[in-house]
Design a protein around this motif. Structure first.
Motif, PDB file in Angstrom:
ATOM      1  N   THR A 213      -1.722  -7.844  -5.584  1.00  0.00           N
ATOM      2  CA  THR A 213      -3.005  -8.455  -5.117  1.00  0.00           C
ATOM      3  C   THR A 213      -3.326  -8.113  -3.791  1.00  0.00           C
ATOM      4  O   THR A 213      -4.323  -8.598  -2.909  1.00  0.00           O
ATOM      5  CB  THR A 213      -2.748 -10.065  -5.242  1.00  0.00           C
ATOM      6  OG1 THR A 213      -1.654 -10.335  -4.343  1.00  0.00           O
ATOM      7  CG2 THR A 213      -2.487 -10.447  -6.563  1.00  0.00           C
ATOM      8  N   SER A 214      -2.568  -7.045  -3.153  1.00  0.00           N
ATOM      9  CA  SER A 214      -2.973  -6.924  -1.725  1.00  0.00           C
ATOM     10  C   SER A 214      -4.067  -5.535  -1.770  1.00  0.00           C
ATOM     11  O   SER A 214      -3.975  -4.784  -2.503  1.00  0.00           O
ATOM     12  CB  SER A 214      -1.480  -5.998  -1.206  1.00  0.00           C
ATOM     13  OG  SER A 214      -0.636  -7.280  -0.983  1.00  0.00           O
ATOM     14  N   VAL A 215      -4.984  -5.785  -0.818  1.00  0.00           N
ATOM     15  CA  VAL A 215      -6.020  -4.851  -0.537  1.00  0.00           C
ATOM     16  C   VAL A 215      -5.999  -4.352   0.803  1.00  0.00           C
ATOM     17  O   VAL A 215      -5.754  -5.044   1.783  1.00  0.00           O
ATOM     18  CB  VAL A 215      -7.351  -5.607  -0.498  1.00  0.00           C
ATOM     19  CG1 VAL A 215      -8.497  -4.552  -0.535  1.00  0.00           C
ATOM     20  CG2 VAL A 215      -7.317  -5.946  -2.142  1.00  0.00           C
ATOM     21  N   ILE A 216      -5.906  -2.828   0.965  1.00  0.00           N
ATOM     22  CA  ILE A 216      -5.693  -2.343   2.298  1.00  0.00           C
ATOM     23  C   ILE A 216      -7.061  -1.399   2.521  1.00  0.00           C
ATOM     24  O   ILE A 216      -7.346  -0.660   1.662  1.00  0.00           O
ATOM     25  CB  ILE A 216      -4.553  -1.380   2.191  1.00  0.00           C
ATOM     26  CG1 ILE A 216      -3.317  -2.298   2.042  1.00  0.00           C
ATOM     27  CG2 ILE A 216      -4.397  -0.590   3.452  1.00  0.00           C
ATOM     28  CD1 ILE A 216      -2.117  -1.401   1.349  1.00  0.00           C
ATOM     29  N   ASP A 217      -7.682  -1.717   3.650  1.00  0.00           N
ATOM     30  CA  ASP A 217      -8.861  -1.114   3.976  1.00  0.00           C
ATOM     31  C   ASP A 217      -8.496   0.159   4.999  1.00  0.00           C
ATOM     32  O   ASP A 217      -7.863  -0.248   6.005  1.00  0.00           O
ATOM     33  CB  ASP A 217     -10.012  -1.885   4.479  1.00  0.00           C
ATOM     34  CG  ASP A 217     -10.851  -2.341   3.145  1.00  0.00           C
ATOM     35  OD1 ASP A 217     -11.050  -1.524   2.525  1.00  0.00           O
ATOM     36  OD2 ASP A 217     -11.001  -3.509   3.170  1.00  0.00           O
ATOM     37  N   GLY A 218      -8.757   1.445   4.726  1.00  0.00           N
ATOM     38  CA  GLY A 218      -8.518   2.339   5.487  1.00  0.00           C
ATOM     39  C   GLY A 218      -7.395   3.246   5.510  1.00  0.00           C
ATOM     40  O   GLY A 218      -6.406   2.613   4.919  1.00  0.00           O
ATOM     41  N   LEU A 219      -7.414   4.220   6.089  1.00  0.00           N
ATOM     42  CA  LEU A 219      -6.175   5.197   5.852  1.00  0.00           C
ATOM     43  C   LEU A 219      -5.611   5.344   7.450  1.00  0.00           C
ATOM     44  O   LEU A 219      -6.339   5.704   8.280  1.00  0.00           O
ATOM     45  CB  LEU A 219      -6.732   6.592   5.101  1.00  0.00           C
ATOM     46  CG  LEU A 219      -5.475   7.541   5.091  1.00  0.00           C
ATOM     47  CD1 LEU A 219      -4.419   7.248   4.002  1.00  0.00           C
ATOM     48  CD2 LEU A 219      -6.271   8.821   4.677  1.00  0.00           C
ATOM     49  N   ASP A 220      -4.347   5.156   7.454  1.00  0.00           N
ATOM     50  CA  ASP A 220      -3.609   5.292   8.961  1.00  0.00           C
ATOM     51  C   ASP A 220      -3.186   6.631   9.438  1.00  0.00           C
ATOM     52  O   ASP A 220      -2.743   7.350   8.496  1.00  0.00           O
ATOM     53  CB  ASP A 220      -2.707   4.023   9.190  1.00  0.00           C
ATOM     54  CG  ASP A 220      -2.995   2.725   8.523  1.00  0.00           C
ATOM     55  OD1 ASP A 220      -3.543   2.253   9.841  1.00  0.00           O
ATOM     56  OD2 ASP A 220      -2.874   2.301   7.731  1.00  0.00           O
TER      57      ASP A 220
END
Lengths: 278, 278, 278
Positions: A213-220
């Motif tokens: 259920t985790s949403v991650i925006d962007g690439l580090d």
């Protein structure tokens, strides 16, 4: 000339004396051998886990390294001991797929079914072929015995298909978690080069990842770039997409395990690409 | 000539730097030494566990290996450091029974109480004789110092009786679990040769084993011969009866621990033997 | 000439292949290297724990040893890779304080910020500088490359202050637990020499220690001197006050952890001292 190196990968753990006994047997055959332990903490009898760990470690060893891989739930039964020779390396293992990541690459010279008893221990137990078959084989191969000395080539060795990512729609990919490391980082089977083949090699625009259920925006670009205790996405040292938590444990935070699906979505093409099409 | 090997067995664990410090001290005395770790995960201060692990591993090492065994609850007190020499090996350890399995075999040349301070570190701490006494002793012995250089022979060294199986009636034996390995296999003190001495060396007929409340019928030739998740009985790589669960963990399934009694019963003599007597 | 030794200290654990990959990379540069593992079980990203473990282990290694220390929460960000040279040793690590115990001692020749890409892997990942930066640096330094070849000296490296004990009143000192070892022993930052500087070097009279709610009377000469399962106080092998439980686990018994305050009290001066003043 430097003495030969045997790199070991097993599920034998570090408490029991199994690994040391294999080393003792090998030193009895070639007293100059040196050993590097890749890992002995593969979960008991988890062939797939060993195949993943092997695939990301063997390419960093110098040429001529002999890899002794013993994850062997079928010990004592009909499964065959094999020797795999590539341009650079020799691998010794049971024929159960544990060398899957090696065998699926280019450069395999031959796969030998080891049958010549002269290169095994004289008496072979029912439960510990690491000691009685695989370790002696590796040691004799380090002494100049060739792969073809120990048996005949086979073609019907066991293949192990490692999971591959797929494209669900133009801007959406799905892969899965293939490994959780000590830090809880979730390593996926989605490689940078796979994405680059679909979306181009430089700017992928806004990226969103989802696991459980985790949403991650962007690439580090590096772990500490993400706010503390927040999940991030990075291309890791193996060239694979990896989900991490800066200063924390992504596996614990997300609940993901090996096999958990991971989606990578391109929310919009890169600004440059957009302007080209406008 | 190959450089000398020191094989280490301790209860120091792998997190603390104790083992590395011993290796550093030894390399300061003999820079060419090579090390093989048997195990450092012996349960803290469990002398008997170390004695079992040593007994099944040392015979697989090449001649001239020096074994450094440090499980030492009495550190700093009156217990003596000893050096044991056999035809093939040298052992360095505290005199507390941890070498029990070596001392009870034939071939012990002498047991030396090490007293010569020249072969210890100059200042000896109260808590870490591994570093200050045993490691330097092992390193000096690898440099050509002889056992008799380091002290005088003793006869009153500590014996450790390992448990032995017994025959309860003509067709019933009782032993015990002496070791649980990483896979949960239950290794007993009942050897194939002990049974052969009582029931003959070839066909023992129908065999039944019992540990805790689990009953196992039949003797397996290899693990995978038994149905999955079912307890089985096998002669293991040490020549000992071992209870396993195919694809599972026998220790967890049966609840057995070190010391749990194991019964082996002969339900009927072998068909051939029966026909001879009919 | 013996081959060079690299001693490794990381938080990489023993299950993942990270440590083996670093060793493979190093052997590709210097095939004769030998490795000693100090520990790979530093708690993830615990710089202070690694600094303590390093401080008590490095002095026991032979001169010329290269220490490769990788506990690196800032990997991929701005933190610098450094090489520290002392009269006897070379240390390679991230500049984050993990070498604190080395840098605070006398004898540091220089601290170099490593910048020369010829001594790194050609392509540097974002997440594994152990493999791409620190391991190659260590290997090249073992081949005769000098610290000044790899970059320029810096003065503004990160300091790590290890906690120090203090005197609360004439007969009362306070320090803290700095490490819990595998046996549960509580190692403090109160050294024998610190106490001797305050109370003289021989007889301190009646001593009482307190940690959490446990009170310990008297100083022991060896563990077994104290009654079983009872907390005791000893000067340990590092010259530090250590709280132990004979046959038990002091950390569990007392509930103390790293950072727990420890008080040492002199209840009365030694009889001799008293008589002198009476």
């Amino acid at each position: 000339m430097s003495s030969q190196i045997v790199a070991l990968l097993t599920d034998f753990g570090s408490r029991d004396p199994f690994v040391a006994v294999m080393k003792g047997v090998m030193l009895g055959i070639n007293p100059d051998l040196r050993f590097i332990d890749i890992s002995h903490e593969i979960a008991p009898q988890r062939i797939r886990e060993a195949a993943v760990v092997l695939s990301v470690s063997f390419p960093y060893f110098p040429p001529q390294t002999i890899f002794l891989v013993v994850v062997d739930p079928g010990v004592g039964g009909g499964r065959r001991p094999i020797v795999v020779e590539t341009a650079e390396y020799i691998f010794v293992a049971p024929d159960n797929g544990v060398l899957g990541s090696v065998l699926s690459r280019a450069g395999v010279r031959h796969v030998i079914h080891a049958t010549e008893p002269a290169y095994f221990r004289q008496s072979i137990s029912r439960t510990f072929h690491g000691r009685d078959v695989f370790a002696p084989l590796a040691a004799w191969l380090s002494c100049g015995v060739t792969a073809s000395d120990v048996g005949a080539p086979i073609e019907d060795y066991v293949r192990l298909e490692l999971s591959r990512p797929r494209q669900l729609s133009e801007n959406l990919l799905e892969g899965e978690v293939i490994y959780r490391d000590r830090f809880g980082n979730l390593i996926t089977n989605i490689s940078e080069s796979y994405i680059a083949g679909l979306w181009g090699s430089s700017d992928w625009g806004r990226i969103r990842a989802q696991v459980e259920t985790s949403v991650i925006d962007g690439l580090d670009s590096y772990y500490a770039q993400r706010a503390p205790d927040t999940p991030g996405l990075i291309i890791n040292s193996w060239g694979l997409c990896e989900i991490f938590v800066n200063g924390g444990n992504a596996a614990q935070e997300t609940g993901a395990v090996e096999g958990s699906p991971v989606k990578i979505q391109r929310l919009q093409a890169s600004p440059r690409a957009v302007s080209e099409h406008d």
